[in-house]
Write a protein that holds these residues in place. Structure first.
Motif, short mmCIF file in Angstrom:
data_model
loop_
_atom_site.label_atom_id
_atom_site.label_comp_id
_atom_site.label_asym_id
_atom_site.label_seq_id
_atom_site.Cartn_x
_atom_site.Cartn_y
_atom_site.Cartn_z
N ASP A 1 32.30 27.21 48.26
CA ASP A 1 32.61 26.06 49.13
C ASP A 1 32.36 24.79 48.11
N SER A 2 31.94 24.85 47.18
CA SER A 2 31.52 23.56 46.16
C SER A 2 32.69 23.61 44.89
N ILE A 3 32.96 24.52 44.63
CA ILE A 3 34.12 24.58 43.40
C ILE A 3 35.24 25.65 43.79
N ALA A 4 36.43 25.32 43.10
CA ALA A 4 37.59 26.06 43.26
C ALA A 4 37.84 26.88 41.89
N VAL A 5 37.20 26.02 40.85
CA VAL A 5 37.54 26.93 39.59
C VAL A 5 36.03 27.08 38.95
N LEU A 6 35.96 28.12 38.22
CA LEU A 6 35.02 28.27 37.31
C LEU A 6 35.46 28.75 35.92
N VAL A 7 34.81 27.69 35.01
CA VAL A 7 35.06 28.09 33.42
C VAL A 7 33.69 28.59 32.83
N LEU A 8 34.06 29.55 32.03
CA LEU A 8 33.06 30.17 31.42
C LEU A 8 33.45 30.10 30.00
N VAL A 9 32.46 29.14 29.11
CA VAL A 9 32.56 29.22 27.56
C VAL A 9 31.93 30.26 27.11
N THR A 10 32.98 31.39 26.77
CA THR A 10 32.31 32.61 25.84
C THR A 10 33.19 33.10 25.06
N ALA A 11 32.69 33.95 24.14
CA ALA A 11 33.45 34.96 23.42
C ALA A 11 33.28 36.61 24.19
N ASP A 12 32.13 36.63 24.77
CA ASP A 12 31.67 37.67 25.45
C ASP A 12 32.13 38.16 27.01
N VAL A 13 33.28 37.86 27.01
CA VAL A 13 33.89 38.16 28.39
C VAL A 13 33.48 39.40 29.08
N LEU A 14 33.18 40.43 28.36
CA LEU A 14 32.92 41.94 28.94
C LEU A 14 31.53 41.74 29.78
N ASP A 15 30.59 40.85 28.97
CA ASP A 15 29.20 41.02 29.60
C ASP A 15 29.18 40.24 31.00
N ASP B 1 22.24 36.27 28.61
CA ASP B 1 23.55 36.69 29.20
C ASP B 1 22.82 36.95 30.71
N ASP B 2 21.73 37.40 30.99
CA ASP B 2 21.38 37.47 32.41
C ASP B 2 21.19 36.07 33.01
N GLU B 3 21.01 35.15 32.28
CA GLU B 3 21.03 33.84 32.99
C GLU B 3 22.43 33.48 33.27
N VAL B 4 23.42 33.54 32.39
CA VAL B 4 24.95 33.28 32.72
C VAL B 4 25.43 34.07 33.88
N ASN B 5 24.93 35.49 34.01
CA ASN B 5 25.36 36.12 35.00
C ASN B 5 24.68 35.59 36.39
N ARG B 6 23.34 35.15 36.27
CA ARG B 6 22.71 34.53 37.50
C ARG B 6 23.51 33.41 38.05
N ARG B 7 23.80 32.47 37.01
CA ARG B 7 24.29 30.99 37.33
C ARG B 7 25.81 31.55 37.86
N ILE B 8 26.64 32.38 37.36
CA ILE B 8 27.67 32.66 37.95
C ILE B 8 27.66 32.91 39.43
N ALA B 9 26.71 34.00 39.59
CA ALA B 9 26.36 34.54 41.16
C ALA B 9 26.17 33.36 41.78
N LEU B 10 25.47 32.25 41.45
CA LEU B 10 25.03 31.01 42.24
C LEU B 10 26.41 30.14 42.36
N ALA B 11 27.46 30.42 41.72
CA ALA B 11 28.63 29.40 42.03
C ALA B 11 29.15 29.44 43.30
N ASP B 12 29.16 28.39 44.19
CA ASP B 12 29.67 28.68 45.53
C ASP B 12 30.97 28.20 45.93
#
Length: 185
Positions: free
Chosen positions: A105-119, A92-103
């Protein structure tokens, strides 16, 4: 002359524990990861009404034996990111870190495959404030104990924050490599 639509780049982050839990509920033993990416790309493209391409795909796992997924995920185009399964919530910590790194300027859409949206809401909201559109790929079917893998509260948070759902149950046949089999002892 008509101007061509600009392709939008998509970032995909897979919370592997959630993905495999979701897939078991709908009877999938092994996921075809290439087809999963294609389903995500098509769903995003249809929703945003523009061509979409995968900018990055990351598979984050805290499995005790992560190597069993590495070849299948990397051959489908995922970056394979193992975390320490001995450390609680390391994935979960790594998923959050990777979300934070989403730029943005590089992407318009972020898709998270999860059932744990609240995390991940806090970090997803940071990305949404940077004008990245958020999609959640999950299933809405109940498990054998009548518990929805995507809780009612998670669905309310998704609606409130304007996240778009990609219901993977609708694409069950497309993403199934092998059906789930119960192993008897």
């Amino acid at each position: 002359m008509e101007e061509a639509l600009k392709s939008e780049k998509i970032g995909v982050i897979v919370d592997s524990a959630s993905l495999h839990h979701l897939m078991r509920i709908i009877g999938i033993g092994q996921v075809n990861f290439q087809k999963l990416l294609e389903v995500i790309r098509q769903e995003v493209s249809q929703t945003i009404q523009a061509p979409a391409i995968i900018g990055f795909a990351q598979y984050i796992t805290a499995a005790e034996n992560p190597g069993r997924f590495q070849k299948r995920t990397t051959s489908a185009g995922f970056e394979f990111i193992p975390t320490d399964w001995n450390v609680q919530d390391s994935d979960d910590d790594e998923v959050n870190r990777r979300i934070a790194l989403a730029d943005p300027d590089s992407i318009a859409v972020l898709v998270l495959v999860t059932a744990d949206v609240l995390d991940y809401v806090k970090m997803l909201e940071t990305k949404r404030s940077q004008h990245i559109q958020i999609f959640i790929a999950a299933i809405t079917a109940d498990d054998s104990n009548d518990h929805p893998p995507l809780s009612i509260y998670s669905r309310c948070v998704m609606k409130e924050n304007q996240y778009t759902l990609i219901d993977l149950e609708k694409h069950k046949e497309d993403v199934t490599e092998n059906k789930f089999k119960v192993k008897l002892a």
